[in-house]
Scaffold this active site. Structure first.
Site, PDB file in Angstrom:
ATOM      1  N   LYS A 260     -12.165 -64.055 -38.330  1.00 48.68           N
ATOM      2  CA  LYS A 260     -12.337 -63.657 -39.897  1.00 48.68           C
ATOM      3  C   LYS A 260     -12.768 -64.813 -41.116  1.00 48.68           C
ATOM      4  O   LYS A 260     -13.494 -64.474 -42.367  1.00 48.68           O
ATOM      5  CB  LYS A 260     -10.263 -63.363 -40.411  1.00 48.68           C
ATOM      6  CG  LYS A 260     -10.360 -64.128 -41.971  1.00 48.68           C
ATOM      7  CD  LYS A 260      -9.506 -62.276 -42.222  1.00 48.68           C
ATOM      8  CE  LYS A 260      -9.403 -62.290 -43.696  1.00 48.68           C
ATOM      9  NZ  LYS A 260      -8.313 -62.534 -43.971  1.00 48.68           N
TER      10      LYS A 260
ATOM     11  N   GLU B 167      -8.911 -72.039 -52.674  1.00 46.55           N
ATOM     12  CA  GLU B 167      -8.848 -72.102 -50.852  1.00 46.55           C
ATOM     13  C   GLU B 167     -10.301 -73.175 -50.233  1.00 46.55           C
ATOM     14  O   GLU B 167     -10.005 -72.536 -49.101  1.00 46.55           O
ATOM     15  CB  GLU B 167      -8.361 -71.243 -49.978  1.00 46.55           C
ATOM     16  CG  GLU B 167      -6.649 -70.902 -50.433  1.00 46.55           C
ATOM     17  CD  GLU B 167      -5.923 -70.038 -50.087  1.00 46.55           C
ATOM     18  OE1 GLU B 167      -6.672 -68.458 -49.930  1.00 46.55           O
ATOM     19  OE2 GLU B 167      -5.154 -69.975 -49.538  1.00 46.55           O
TER      20      GLU B 167
HETATM   21  N1  NAP Z   1      -4.805 -61.118 -51.263  1.00 45.49           N
HETATM   22  C1  NAP Z   1      -5.287 -60.753 -50.035  1.00 45.49           C
HETATM   23  O1  NAP Z   1      -6.299 -59.598 -50.326  1.00 45.49           O
HETATM   24  C2  NAP Z   1      -5.485 -61.701 -48.987  1.00 45.49           C
HETATM   25  C3  NAP Z   1      -5.883 -60.489 -47.957  1.00 45.49           C
HETATM   26  C4  NAP Z   1      -5.776 -61.568 -46.689  1.00 45.49           C
HETATM   27  C5  NAP Z   1      -5.041 -62.969 -46.708  1.00 45.49           C
HETATM   28  N2  NAP Z   1      -5.021 -63.661 -47.973  1.00 45.49           N
HETATM   29  C6  NAP Z   1      -4.493 -65.251 -47.481  1.00 45.49           C
HETATM   30  O2  NAP Z   1      -3.015 -65.027 -48.058  1.00 45.49           O
HETATM   31  C7  NAP Z   1      -2.312 -65.728 -48.168  1.00 45.49           C
HETATM   32  C8  NAP Z   1      -1.863 -65.136 -49.615  1.00 45.49           C
HETATM   33  O3  NAP Z   1      -2.200 -64.908 -50.392  1.00 45.49           O
HETATM   34  P1  NAP Z   1      -1.994 -64.193 -52.022  1.00 45.49           P
HETATM   35  O4  NAP Z   1      -3.270 -63.407 -52.479  1.00 45.49           O
HETATM   36  O5  NAP Z   1      -0.839 -63.358 -51.965  1.00 45.49           O
HETATM   37  O6  NAP Z   1      -1.970 -65.453 -53.191  1.00 45.49           O
HETATM   38  P2  NAP Z   1      -0.944 -64.957 -55.100  1.00 45.49           P
HETATM   39  O7  NAP Z   1      -0.422 -63.521 -54.827  1.00 45.49           O
HETATM   40  O8  NAP Z   1      -1.695 -66.408 -55.637  1.00 45.49           O
HETATM   41  O9  NAP Z   1       0.203 -65.459 -53.945  1.00 45.49           O
HETATM   42  C9  NAP Z   1       1.119 -66.909 -53.497  1.00 45.49           C
HETATM   43  C10 NAP Z   1       2.574 -66.695 -53.918  1.00 45.49           C
HETATM   44  O10 NAP Z   1       3.340 -68.098 -53.640  1.00 45.49           O
HETATM   45  C11 NAP Z   1       3.542 -68.209 -54.620  1.00 45.49           C
HETATM   46  N3  NAP Z   1       3.845 -69.641 -54.748  1.00 45.49           N
HETATM   47  C12 NAP Z   1       3.545 -70.892 -54.346  1.00 45.49           C
HETATM   48  N4  NAP Z   1       4.246 -71.832 -54.482  1.00 45.49           N
HETATM   49  C13 NAP Z   1       5.170 -71.332 -53.935  1.00 45.49           C
HETATM   50  C14 NAP Z   1       6.538 -72.146 -54.334  1.00 45.49           C
HETATM   51  N5  NAP Z   1       6.639 -73.584 -53.823  1.00 45.49           N
HETATM   52  N6  NAP Z   1       7.728 -71.781 -53.786  1.00 45.49           N
HETATM   53  C15 NAP Z   1       7.623 -69.546 -54.131  1.00 45.49           C
HETATM   54  N7  NAP Z   1       6.574 -69.224 -54.451  1.00 45.49           N
HETATM   55  C16 NAP Z   1       5.660 -70.434 -54.508  1.00 45.49           C
HETATM   56  C17 NAP Z   1       2.826 -68.095 -55.726  1.00 45.49           C
HETATM   57  O11 NAP Z   1       3.575 -68.691 -57.074  1.00 45.49           O
HETATM   58  P3  NAP Z   1       3.889 -67.604 -58.358  1.00 45.49           P
HETATM   59  O12 NAP Z   1       4.255 -65.765 -58.423  1.00 45.49           O
HETATM   60  O13 NAP Z   1       4.622 -68.259 -58.965  1.00 45.49           O
HETATM   61  O14 NAP Z   1       1.548 -67.878 -58.709  1.00 45.49           O
HETATM   62  C18 NAP Z   1       2.925 -66.539 -55.654  1.00 45.49           C
HETATM   63  O15 NAP Z   1       3.644 -66.059 -55.809  1.00 45.49           O
HETATM   64  C19 NAP Z   1      -3.418 -67.017 -49.040  1.00 45.49           C
HETATM   65  O16 NAP Z   1      -4.205 -67.486 -48.002  1.00 45.49           O
HETATM   66  C20 NAP Z   1      -4.782 -66.046 -48.522  1.00 45.49           C
HETATM   67  O17 NAP Z   1      -6.217 -66.349 -48.455  1.00 45.49           O
HETATM   68  C21 NAP Z   1      -5.213 -62.496 -49.115  1.00 45.49           C
END
Ligand code: NAP
Length: 313
Positions: free
Chosen positions: A186, A268
């Site tokens: 990945k 990231e």
């Molecule tokens: N999105 C994709 O398609 C995808 C696919 C595979 C893997 N990933 C991986 O999955 C992980 C998450 O990605 P994502 O896309 O879901 O990111 P995201 O949409 O930015 O979601 C991250 C969440 O974490 C919350 N957060 C941050 N600090 C926090 C805290 N202290 N307490 C509570 N909540 C907190 C953020 O809050 P806010 O609502 O305030 O921003 C947001 O809701 C990453 O490592 C990414 O690389 C993502």
């Protein structure tokens, strides 16, 4: 401090999702479809509910929403779905949510799930999770899941129990003896997204032999370091990453670091490319392409998590 939240139904599996963004929100919504599971989401930005457009149709859920760690108590499972650079910010939640039996799944990109959380949770209760599930948040609690979701975890009791949580969802979860290879394969695909994150445009329309050499170099360095770590990364994975970049249509935004750079959010980069440089150094493998691109992105003035690369524990 908020009032402590009490999960309903003593027979239910209690799951708390820290960070219901694109991934956490989608996973929380799917798990909420199972009547044997009670879901709470631990938020930084409040939401009222979750509505996720999935390939199987729109699903919605109304999990308990915890806005303050003081509202949290021990659960069966914690699922952490923040960005990698927010690992330490989850500490106040983990302190309240973890009892002696609680297991903690880290659903993030990269290969360092355990390193980032082992100072917060005993390693024998940590479950690193590789997720292939493209999802984007359109508003707080509103998510579009664009393709079928796949989850991989290590074989063993924790991994198998985690897989069982998804039995009534459309997310395909499996435990793997060779989980390490899942992570590095990945990462190879993710690593090349640093190029459009720098150029701010899809690579395809500006494709040429020099660009191809850079993109192949990034993925090949990742594969070499992954192999030194013990992963099996076939050359076809490198070529797959190259051809994905070559075929990106004009206007497409590839990879979350590109999305984050456009939005002015932290990226990231350390988890996806800095790690290749760091672990390459440890193995005596040169990673000039990744080193150069990480340095240039850092020099671009974009938000960057200073010091993350040196916080190795
Ligand atoms: N999105 C994709 O398609 C995808 C696919 C595979 C893997 N990933 C991986 O999955 C992980 C998450 O990605 P994502 O896309 O879901 O990111 P995201 O949409 O930015 O979601 C991250 C969440 O974490 C919350 N957060 C941050 N600090 C926090 C805290 N202290 N307490 C509570 N909540 C907190 C953020 O809050 P806010 O609502 O305030 O921003 C947001 O809701 C990453 O490592 C990414 O690389 C993502």
């Amino acid at each position: 401090m908020g009032r402590p939240f009490v999960f309903g139904g003593i027979d239910l599996t209690r799951i708390a999702v820290i960070g219901p963004g694109a991934i956490g929100g989608t996973v929380a919504a799917w798990l909420s479809q199972d009547p044997d599971i009670s879901v709470a989401v631990c938020v930084r930005t409040p939401i009222t509910d979750l509505v996720v457009e999935t390939p199987q149709g729109t699903i919605s859920a109304k999990p308990a929403v915890l806005t303050d760690p003081g509202m949290a108590g021990p659960v069966d499972w914690v699922l952490v779905a923040t960005k990698t650079y927010s690992a330490d910010a989850t500490a106040p939640w983990l302190e309240r949510l973890c009892g002696p039996q609680t297991r903690v799944a880290i659903i993030q990109n990269g290969v360092e799930h355990v390193r980032l959380f082992s100072h917060l949770v005993p390693e024998n209760r940590l479950v690193p999770v590789m997720i292939n599930l493209p999802a984007a948040r359109t508003a707080p609690g509103r998510i579009v899941q664009s393709r079928h979701g796949i989850i991989a975890v290590p074989a063993g009791r924790n991994g198998e129990d985690f897989v069982a949580l998804f039995a009534k969802t459309e997310i395909e979860a499996a435990a793997h003896e060779d989980f390490l290879s899942q992570l590095w394969v990945k990462l190879c695909g993710n690593s090349v997204a640093i190029v459009p994150a720098l150029t701010l445009r899809a690579a395809g329309p500006v494709w040429n032999a020099d660009l191809e050499a850079i993109i192949r170099g990034v993925a090949a360095e990742c594969a070499a370091v992954g192999r030194a770590e013990g992963a099996i990364v076939p050359d076809s994975v490198v070529e797959g990453a190259v051809s994905n970049m070559r075929n990106m249509p004009e206007g497409s935004v590839s990879g979350s670091i590109h999305v984050d750079r456009l939005a002015g959010n932290p990226m990231e980069v350390d988890a996806r490319n800095g790690v290749i440089v760091r672990l390459g150094e440890a193995h005596g493998i040169a990673t000039p392409m990744n080193r150069m691109l990480v340095t240039l992105l850092k020099a671009s003035g974009s938000p960057w998590i200073e010091g993350q690369a040196t916080e190795a524990r």
